[in-house]
Design an enzyme around this catalytic site. Structure first.
Site, PDB file in Angstrom:
ATOM      1  CG  ASP A  37      -6.960 -18.458   4.061  1.00 49.76           C
ATOM      2  OD1 ASP A  37      -6.871 -17.261   4.469  1.00 49.76           O
ATOM      3  OD2 ASP A  37      -7.414 -19.565   4.547  1.00 49.76           O
ATOM      4  CG  HIS A  68      -6.553 -13.727   4.345  1.00 55.10           C
ATOM      5  ND1 HIS A  68      -6.941 -14.401   5.553  1.00 55.10           N
ATOM      6  CD2 HIS A  68      -6.193 -12.571   4.671  1.00 55.10           C
ATOM      7  CE1 HIS A  68      -6.129 -13.905   6.498  1.00 55.10           C
ATOM      8  NE2 HIS A  68      -5.604 -12.730   5.912  1.00 55.10           N
ATOM      9  CG  MET A  70      -2.367 -13.847   4.867  1.00 54.87           C
ATOM     10  SD  MET A  70      -3.177 -15.473   5.779  1.00 54.87           S
ATOM     11  CE  MET A  70      -4.219 -16.008   4.685  1.00 54.87           C
ATOM     12  CG  ASP A 177      -9.545 -15.901   8.687  1.00 55.73           C
ATOM     13  OD1 ASP A 177      -9.530 -17.080   8.953  1.00 55.73           O
ATOM     14  OD2 ASP A 177      -8.928 -15.664   7.866  1.00 55.73           O
TER      15      ASP A 177
HETATM   16  C1  DX5 Z   1      -5.266 -18.412   8.871  1.00 57.29           C
HETATM   17  C2  DX5 Z   1      -6.289 -18.429   7.704  1.00 57.29           C
HETATM   18  C3  DX5 Z   1      -7.685 -18.779   7.841  1.00 57.29           C
HETATM   19  C4  DX5 Z   1      -7.755 -20.398   8.115  1.00 57.29           C
HETATM   20  C5  DX5 Z   1      -8.720 -20.379   9.270  1.00 57.29           C
HETATM   21  O1  DX5 Z   1      -3.922 -17.759   8.396  1.00 57.29           O
HETATM   22  O2  DX5 Z   1      -6.419 -17.095   7.232  1.00 57.29           O
HETATM   23  O3  DX5 Z   1      -8.396 -18.289   6.903  1.00 57.29           O
HETATM   24  O4  DX5 Z   1      -7.887 -21.272   7.011  1.00 57.29           O
HETATM   25  O5  DX5 Z   1      -8.816 -21.811   9.801  1.00 57.29           O
HETATM   26  P1  DX5 Z   1      -9.510 -22.383  10.956  1.00 57.29           P
HETATM   27  O6  DX5 Z   1     -10.993 -22.184  10.784  1.00 57.29           O
HETATM   28  O7  DX5 Z   1      -9.264 -23.754  11.190  1.00 57.29           O
HETATM   29  O8  DX5 Z   1      -9.038 -21.620  12.232  1.00 57.29           O
HETATM   30 ZN    ZN Z   2      -7.992 -16.494   6.021  1.00 56.18          ZN
END
Ligand code: DX5
Ligand code: ZN
Length: 223
Positions: A37, A68, A70, A177
């Site tokens: 992330d 991913h 962001m 996700d």
């Molecule tokens: C949130 C991330 C996720 C996060 C998921 O913005 O994109 O990938 O790590 O975490 P869990 O599985 O704990 O919801």
């Molecule tokens: Zn993610």
């Protein structure tokens, strides 16, 4: 696909003082991808990892690295992540004004191509680019943090995207996700998801990483 679905372990909840060890443990427990992330403190209210971490992960595992993004202006960072060892690069539809160009660039870099929708973004936003992507990542929490609660209102949207993909016989994956655990994974599976990202349920499982992976692997009814 080994089994009915893929698990992408999000290292956001890993112990970063032992990152290599934790990734190896997840790999041995049978996860399929490692999810990384990347957050910039602008597109989402948190700061996390960049290409250096991707490069470090690349050195400790041969599993696909599922990145991913962001960040604002994700198109500026595609080459650095590809060179660092990314297997797939996913960009948010809310954040890519020249989306076609960005997705084509990811393809040219030799990575799998992903497009991401936030929980409040309608399915119609990705319909024009479905033919350009290998995966559609549906956020089931607002991005920024691990450990949040699954938002079930995204399920109807997943079913709509799955119908479009079925109609065009596209081999595109739907990935989810946020808030995945042994209760929520089966609901998303029924809607059409076949790739599941999980951070807390794997890296913060009270009995350890292997038990976390095992529990997710066997949580479908009859599994
Ligand atoms: C949130 C991330 C996720 C996060 C998921 O913005 O994109 O990938 O790590 O975490 P869990 O599985 O704990 O919801
Ligand atoms: Zn993610």
């Amino acid at each position: 696909m080994p089994g009915k679905f893929l698990l992408s372990a999000s290292i956001l909840s890993a112990d970063f003082s032992r990152l290599g060890e934790q990734i190896r443990e997840a790999e041995q427990a049978g996860v399929d991808w490692i999810h990384i992330d990347v957050m910039d403190g602008h597109f989402v209210p948190n700061l996390t990892m960049g290409p250096f971490i991707v490069e470090a992960c690349r050195r400790v595992t041969n599993l696909p690295l599922d990145i991913h993004l962001m960040v604002q202006s994700p198109e500026l960072f595609l080459e650095s992540f590809a060179s660092a060892g990314a297997s797939s690069l996913s960009v948010h539809v809310e954040n890519a004004p020249n989306l076609h160009r960005t997705l084509q660039k990811i393809r040219e870099l030799g990575c799998n191509v992903g497009v991401v929708l936030n929980p409040g973004t309608p399915a119609s936003q990705v319909e024009p680019v479905l033919h350009l992507v290998d995966l559609v990542l549906v956020m089931s929490v607002n991005p920024g943090y691990s450990g949040q609660t699954f938002l079930p209102e995204v399920l109807p949207k997943i079913a709509v995207i799955q119908k479009w993909l079925d109609a065009s016989h596209a081999p595109t994956w739907i990935e989810i996700d946020g808030g995945m655990n042994t209760q929520t994974l089966p609901q998303a599976f029924s809607a059409g998801v076949r790739v599941f990202v999980a951070a807390t349920s794997i890296f913060k499982h009270p009995q350890g990483i292997s038990t976390g992976v095992e529990s997710l692997r066997h949580c479908l009814p009859g599994a």
